[in-house]
Design a protein around this motif. Structure first.
Motif, PDB file in Angstrom:
ATOM      1  N   UNK A  51       0.795  -1.224   0.000  1.00 40.19           N
ATOM      2  CA  UNK A  51       0.000   0.000   0.000  1.00 40.19           C
ATOM      3  C   UNK A  51       0.824   1.268   0.000  1.00 40.19           C
ATOM      4  N   UNK A  52       2.130   1.160   0.076  1.00 39.53           N
ATOM      5  CA  UNK A  52       2.976   2.347   0.094  1.00 39.53           C
ATOM      6  C   UNK A  52       3.153   2.874  -1.323  1.00 39.53           C
ATOM      7  N   UNK A  53       3.258   4.178  -1.464  1.00 37.21           N
ATOM      8  CA  UNK A  53       3.468   4.747  -2.804  1.00 37.21           C
ATOM      9  C   UNK A  53       4.784   4.247  -3.415  1.00 37.21           C
ATOM     10  N   UNK A  54       4.751   4.007  -4.688  1.00 37.74           N
ATOM     11  CA  UNK A  54       5.943   3.559  -5.399  1.00 37.74           C
ATOM     12  C   UNK A  54       6.039   2.055  -5.559  1.00 37.74           C
ATOM     13  N   UNK A  55       5.139   1.314  -4.959  1.00 39.26           N
ATOM     14  CA  UNK A  55       5.181  -0.136  -5.132  1.00 39.26           C
ATOM     15  C   UNK A  55       4.560  -0.496  -6.483  1.00 39.26           C
ATOM     16  N   UNK A  61      -2.151  -5.285  -6.320  1.00 39.46           N
ATOM     17  CA  UNK A  61      -3.399  -5.969  -6.658  1.00 39.46           C
ATOM     18  C   UNK A  61      -3.915  -6.875  -5.534  1.00 39.46           C
ATOM     19  N   UNK A  62      -3.075  -7.743  -4.915  1.00 45.16           N
ATOM     20  CA  UNK A  62      -3.600  -8.561  -3.817  1.00 45.16           C
ATOM     21  C   UNK A  62      -4.011  -7.732  -2.601  1.00 45.16           C
ATOM     22  N   UNK A  63      -3.306  -6.631  -2.368  1.00 36.98           N
ATOM     23  CA  UNK A  63      -3.638  -5.768  -1.240  1.00 36.98           C
ATOM     24  C   UNK A  63      -5.001  -5.111  -1.442  1.00 36.98           C
TER      25      UNK A  63
END
Length: 104
Positions: A51-55, A61-63
């Motif tokens: 959920x962190x930016x840049x991932x 998608x699973x998150x």
């Protein structure tokens, strides 16, 4: 020696079987609900870094799928519903409109 009536023996046999089925069904449904909630919780925290930016989108998608599942799995927990909606979901809509918010 007295013998019990035939219908009493049949009734007690049927009643004991019915009680056993009801209790086992209730226990199984409760177990499955708890198992589903724990599995959703486990998957949510397994993908918490997605959920962190840049991932990458592949890790997000699973998150996101698990976040969407939280709403369905925890629909019977008022704290989750209230946090997800931002309102008290158990308060009728007309009362929320009259009070202008959460209806507390």
């Amino acid at each position: 020696m007295t013998s019990s009536p035939f219908w009493l023996v049949i009734l007690s046999a049927l009643l004991s079987g019915l009680i056993g089925v009801v209790i086992s069904t209730w226990h199984y449904r409760r177990f499955e609900r708890r198992k589903l909630k724990f599995d959703t919780f486990r998957r949510l925290f397994a993908h918490r870094h997605a959920g962190v930016p840049g991932s990458s989108p592949a890790t997000q998608k699973p998150f996101v799928a698990t976040l969407n599942e939280v709403w369905l799995v925890f629909h019977d927990v008022p704290a989750v519903v209230q946090h997800r909606l931002g309102v008290d979901a158990w308060t009728p809509r007309w009362r929320r409109q009259l009070t202008g918010g959460a209806g507390r």
